[in-house]
Write a protein that holds these residues in place. Structure first.
Motif, PDB file in Angstrom:
ATOM      1  N   ARG A 191       2.775  54.552  34.081  1.00 41.33           N
ATOM      2  CA  ARG A 191       4.121  54.588  34.670  1.00 41.33           C
ATOM      3  C   ARG A 191       3.981  54.545  36.180  1.00 41.33           C
ATOM      4  O   ARG A 191       3.147  55.261  36.742  1.00 41.33           O
ATOM      5  N   GLU A 193       4.993  56.022  38.647  1.00 39.49           N
ATOM      6  CA  GLU A 193       5.653  57.248  39.098  1.00 39.49           C
ATOM      7  C   GLU A 193       5.862  57.199  40.615  1.00 39.49           C
ATOM      8  O   GLU A 193       4.963  56.799  41.358  1.00 39.49           O
ATOM      9  N   PHE A 201      -1.095  66.662  36.181  1.00 43.26           N
ATOM     10  CA  PHE A 201       0.201  66.836  35.518  1.00 43.26           C
ATOM     11  C   PHE A 201       0.983  65.525  35.497  1.00 43.26           C
ATOM     12  O   PHE A 201       1.521  65.135  34.464  1.00 43.26           O
ATOM     13  N   THR A 203       0.549  61.572  36.607  1.00 39.19           N
ATOM     14  CA  THR A 203      -0.292  60.503  37.139  1.00 39.19           C
ATOM     15  C   THR A 203       0.319  59.162  36.723  1.00 39.19           C
ATOM     16  O   THR A 203       1.217  59.122  35.880  1.00 39.19           O
ATOM     17  N   GLU A 278       7.820  70.218  31.553  1.00 39.75           N
ATOM     18  CA  GLU A 278       7.637  69.626  30.216  1.00 39.75           C
ATOM     19  C   GLU A 278       6.174  69.421  29.838  1.00 39.75           C
ATOM     20  O   GLU A 278       5.376  68.915  30.615  1.00 39.75           O
ATOM     21  N   LEU A 279       5.871  69.809  28.601  1.00 42.03           N
ATOM     22  CA  LEU A 279       4.549  69.585  28.036  1.00 42.03           C
ATOM     23  C   LEU A 279       4.670  68.532  26.936  1.00 42.03           C
ATOM     24  O   LEU A 279       3.828  67.653  26.790  1.00 42.03           O
ATOM     25  N   GLY A 281       7.906  66.344  24.547  1.00 44.15           N
ATOM     26  CA  GLY A 281       9.316  66.131  24.224  1.00 44.15           C
ATOM     27  C   GLY A 281       9.424  65.871  22.726  1.00 44.15           C
ATOM     28  O   GLY A 281       8.664  65.069  22.178  1.00 44.15           O
ATOM     29  N   ALA A 320       6.392  63.805  21.201  1.00 38.76           N
ATOM     30  CA  ALA A 320       5.605  63.019  22.153  1.00 38.76           C
ATOM     31  C   ALA A 320       4.982  63.948  23.183  1.00 38.76           C
ATOM     32  O   ALA A 320       5.684  64.529  24.016  1.00 38.76           O
ATOM     33  N   ALA A 321       3.657  64.083  23.097  1.00 42.20           N
ATOM     34  CA  ALA A 321       2.967  65.009  23.994  1.00 42.20           C
ATOM     35  C   ALA A 321       2.046  64.251  24.924  1.00 42.20           C
ATOM     36  O   ALA A 321       1.564  63.170  24.599  1.00 42.20           O
ATOM     37  N   GLY A 322       1.789  64.819  26.091  1.00 41.64           N
ATOM     38  CA  GLY A 322       0.809  64.241  26.999  1.00 41.64           C
ATOM     39  C   GLY A 322      -0.555  64.839  26.700  1.00 41.64           C
ATOM     40  O   GLY A 322      -0.689  66.063  26.669  1.00 41.64           O
ATOM     41  N   THR A 324      -3.372  64.278  28.621  1.00 42.98           N
ATOM     42  CA  THR A 324      -3.956  64.733  29.874  1.00 42.98           C
ATOM     43  C   THR A 324      -3.180  65.954  30.411  1.00 42.98           C
ATOM     44  O   THR A 324      -3.758  66.862  30.990  1.00 42.98           O
ATOM     45  N   ARG A 325      -1.876  65.979  30.155  1.00 39.08           N
ATOM     46  CA  ARG A 325      -1.087  67.135  30.568  1.00 39.08           C
ATOM     47  C   ARG A 325      -1.460  68.357  29.723  1.00 39.08           C
ATOM     48  O   ARG A 325      -1.466  69.489  30.190  1.00 39.08           O
TER      49      ARG A 325
HETATM   50  P1  ATP Z   1       8.839  63.791  32.942  1.00 35.82           P
HETATM   51  O1  ATP Z   1      10.245  64.301  32.812  1.00 35.82           O
HETATM   52  O2  ATP Z   1       7.821  64.868  33.258  1.00 35.82           O
HETATM   53  O3  ATP Z   1       8.693  62.582  33.800  1.00 35.82           O
HETATM   54  P2  ATP Z   1       9.262  62.380  30.497  1.00 35.82           P
HETATM   55  O4  ATP Z   1      10.380  63.164  29.912  1.00 35.82           O
HETATM   56  O5  ATP Z   1       9.534  61.099  31.165  1.00 35.82           O
HETATM   57  O6  ATP Z   1       8.399  63.325  31.476  1.00 35.82           O
HETATM   58  P3  ATP Z   1       8.254  61.496  27.995  1.00 35.82           P
HETATM   59  O7  ATP Z   1       8.702  60.107  28.191  1.00 35.82           O
HETATM   60  O8  ATP Z   1       9.007  62.399  27.060  1.00 35.82           O
HETATM   61  O9  ATP Z   1       8.120  62.207  29.417  1.00 35.82           O
HETATM   62  O10 ATP Z   1       6.703  61.465  27.618  1.00 35.82           O
HETATM   63  C1  ATP Z   1       6.126  62.319  26.658  1.00 35.82           C
HETATM   64  C2  ATP Z   1       5.022  63.152  27.277  1.00 35.82           C
HETATM   65  O11 ATP Z   1       4.092  62.330  27.979  1.00 35.82           O
HETATM   66  C3  ATP Z   1       5.504  64.161  28.315  1.00 35.82           C
HETATM   67  O12 ATP Z   1       5.949  65.335  27.700  1.00 35.82           O
HETATM   68  C4  ATP Z   1       4.244  64.396  29.124  1.00 35.82           C
HETATM   69  O13 ATP Z   1       3.421  65.367  28.489  1.00 35.82           O
HETATM   70  C5  ATP Z   1       3.547  63.051  29.073  1.00 35.82           C
HETATM   71  N1  ATP Z   1       3.777  62.329  30.326  1.00 35.82           N
HETATM   72  C6  ATP Z   1       4.861  61.582  30.672  1.00 35.82           C
HETATM   73  N2  ATP Z   1       4.717  61.058  31.896  1.00 35.82           N
HETATM   74  C7  ATP Z   1       3.507  61.470  32.354  1.00 35.82           C
HETATM   75  C8  ATP Z   1       2.771  61.256  33.554  1.00 35.82           C
HETATM   76  N3  ATP Z   1       3.251  60.480  34.528  1.00 35.82           N
HETATM   77  N4  ATP Z   1       1.556  61.841  33.680  1.00 35.82           N
HETATM   78  C9  ATP Z   1       1.048  62.612  32.694  1.00 35.82           C
HETATM   79  N5  ATP Z   1       1.688  62.849  31.538  1.00 35.82           N
HETATM   80  C10 ATP Z   1       2.895  62.294  31.353  1.00 35.82           C
END
Ligand code: ATP
Length: 456
Positions: A191, A193, A201, A203, A278-279, A281, A320-322, A324-325
């Motif tokens: 992404r 970001e 957390f 990346t 968030e860890l 969703g 959906a979990a990260g 690396t997170r």
């Molecule tokens: P955030 O609100 O933190 O940007 P998100 O709601 O966009 O996250 P989801 O699309 O639900 O995240 O992605 C599912 C999981 O993937 C998240 O709960 C997180 O653990 C992980 N994740 C998402 N974006 C990142 C990122 N840029 N770096 C590391 N982990 C990520």
């Protein structure tokens, strides 16, 4: 020192996580996983896969491509909806996500700011200098093929989920499944970001562990609750304490375009004035995905329910979990400083990573009391035997107390010391990381001793 700073420094020093391209100044976009980090990450991935796929008869696995047909991202809504509000400090030009700024302000002051003009730039300290937010698309683009034009434009996946939806029929038919059933996948996502940061957390390149669970419409709410409970259990079973976890229910007005309901499992990461972030969703994605891909591709992804003679689009429940997170959460949770006896009869402070044994990168360390022609071969032989089952370290350099500290600091659950008594009693001393208690165990019983204590 702040807990997160302590973790970043320990991670670098002991080989868990290094700044990516560090010799060129490093990058916040990504981090590299060192010898211990790769083991820890793999152990988290394996624990997830076992609980989500191996131990269940209603979930199968998949490993789909990172670069999918561009049409996938048009149909999924990512080309138009995968946007974050970007704002820029007009004074120092630092860019921020506007929603993150307002969230942090709300967490600090108990109320949302009336507008961005109330906020101070964390970088230059100027107040009220933020530009009006504009939407910024988070897809990472790349160009495939020898000619760079609009037809060569492709995207690196921002989530693993879409690779599952487009394979729905392939998987269902080849594995002879019918709803309720799920498809699980672990892999890299990308992404663009706006503000990567807070160590691993957030990346731009990261890994996700996602399950898409397909259910009959009408049964979706119950399955959603079930998966929420199941995922909460998984995190706590692997050691995250309940006081560091909470659920966050997304308000209806803020739900993503595909979602009927989303509940996040949040962890107390403790960044920037916010306690929880968030860890994972856990979403009820309705029948949005299969329905829109059917319309866009012309391939009918609905399911014919023979028992009732009905055709419907399955609803999707998505934990959906990260990955690396998750590694960061487990590092933070494991970190502890306590006291250990030193050789002078006093106490020293020791850093100990209290990983669940299933996650610990090294399960046992074999430590001959000193470098000695009689002790070393015995110790090496034991290490070779145990390596068939576990990741084992052999270390014969330096004072034994210091070697224990090194193992505590990387979270090794058991240290096995081979000493001079071993030569006569054929036994070794096994030291427990958490209690620091030592037990004499006969050499030919060490494997069974560890087997009892190290869950598979
Ligand atoms: P955030 O609100 O933190 O940007 P998100 O709601 O966009 O996250 P989801 O699309 O639900 O995240 O992605 C599912 C999981 O993937 C998240 O709960 C997180 O653990 C992980 N994740 C998402 N974006 C990142 C990122 N840029 N770096 C590391 N982990 C990520």
């Amino acid at each position: 020192m702040d807990r997160i700073d302590a973790i970043v420094s320990l991670a670098k020093r002991r080989g868990f996580v290094f700044p990516s391209s560090e010799i060129y100044g490093g990058s916040k976009s990504a981090w590299d996983y060192g010898p211990l980090g790769v083991e820890l990450k793999e152990n988290v991935r394996r624990a997830w896969w076992r609980s989500m796929v191996t131990f269940r008869d209603d979930v199968v696995g998949l490993d789909s491509a990172v670069i999918l047909a561009p049409e996938v991202w048009a149909a999924s809504g990512h080309l138009t909806e995968f946007v974050d509000p970007l704002t820029e400090c007009q004074s120092c030009h630092k860019r921020y996500r506007a929603d993150h700024l307002t969230d942090e302000h709300s967490a600090r002051h108990g109320a949302a700011p009336a507008s961005l003009t109330e906020l101070t730039c964390a970088n230059c300290g100027n107040r009220g200098t933020f530009s009006p937010p504009r939407n910024f698309n988070g897809l990472v683009r790349t160009s495939l093929g020898p000619v760079e034009d609009t037809s060569s434009m492709h995207y690196l996946r921002p989530e693993t989920a879409q690779g599952i939806f487009v394979n729905f029929l392939n998987v269902m038919q080849s594995s002879r499944r019918k709803p309720p059933f799920g498809i699980a996948q672990v892999g890299k996502s990308f992404r663009n970001e706006i503000t990567p940061g807070n160590f691993i957390f957030r990346t731009r390149e990261f890994e996700q562990m996602e399950l898409e669970f397909f259910v009959k419409p009408g049964e979706d709410e119950q399955w959603h609750d079930q998966w929420l409970a199941e995922r909460w259990r998984w995190w706590t079973d692997l050691g995250l304490s309940e006081r560091n976890l909470r659920r966050y229910e997304h308000p209806a007005a803020k739900l993503a375009h595909y979602a009927k309901r989303t509940v996040d499992i949040e962890y107390r990461f403790g960044f920037g004035g916010k306690d929880f972030d968030e860890l994972e969703g856990v979403s009820n994605r309705s029948d949005f995905d299969l329905r829109t891909h059917s319309t866009a591709s012309g391939t009918d992804l609905s399911y014919f329910d023979q028992e009732n003679g009905e055709r419907w689009f399955p609803y999707v429940i998505e934990p959906a979990a990260g990955l690396t997170r998750a590694v960061l959460a487990f590092l933070l949770e494991a970190y502890d400083v306590d006291k250990a006896p030193n050789t002078k009869g006093g106490m020293d402070s020791r850093t100990v990573m209290r990983f669940d044994p299933r996650l610990a990168p090294v399960k046992a360390a074999i430590l001959p009391l000193s470098r000695n022609p009689q002790l070393s071969p015995k110790a090496r032989g034991l290490a070779t035997d145990l390596r068939r089952r576990w990741s084992v370290e052999f270390d014969d350099a330096g004072a034994i107390g210091r070697r224990y500290r090194r193992q505590d600091e990387i979270g090794t659950p058991y240290c096995v010391t081979v000493d001079f008594d071993t030569l006569s009693d054929n036994a070794v001393t096994v030291r427990d990381r958490d209690s620091m208690k030592q037990e004499r165990v006969s050499l030919d019983h060490v494997e069974a001793y560890l087997l009892e204590r190290l869950p598979g």
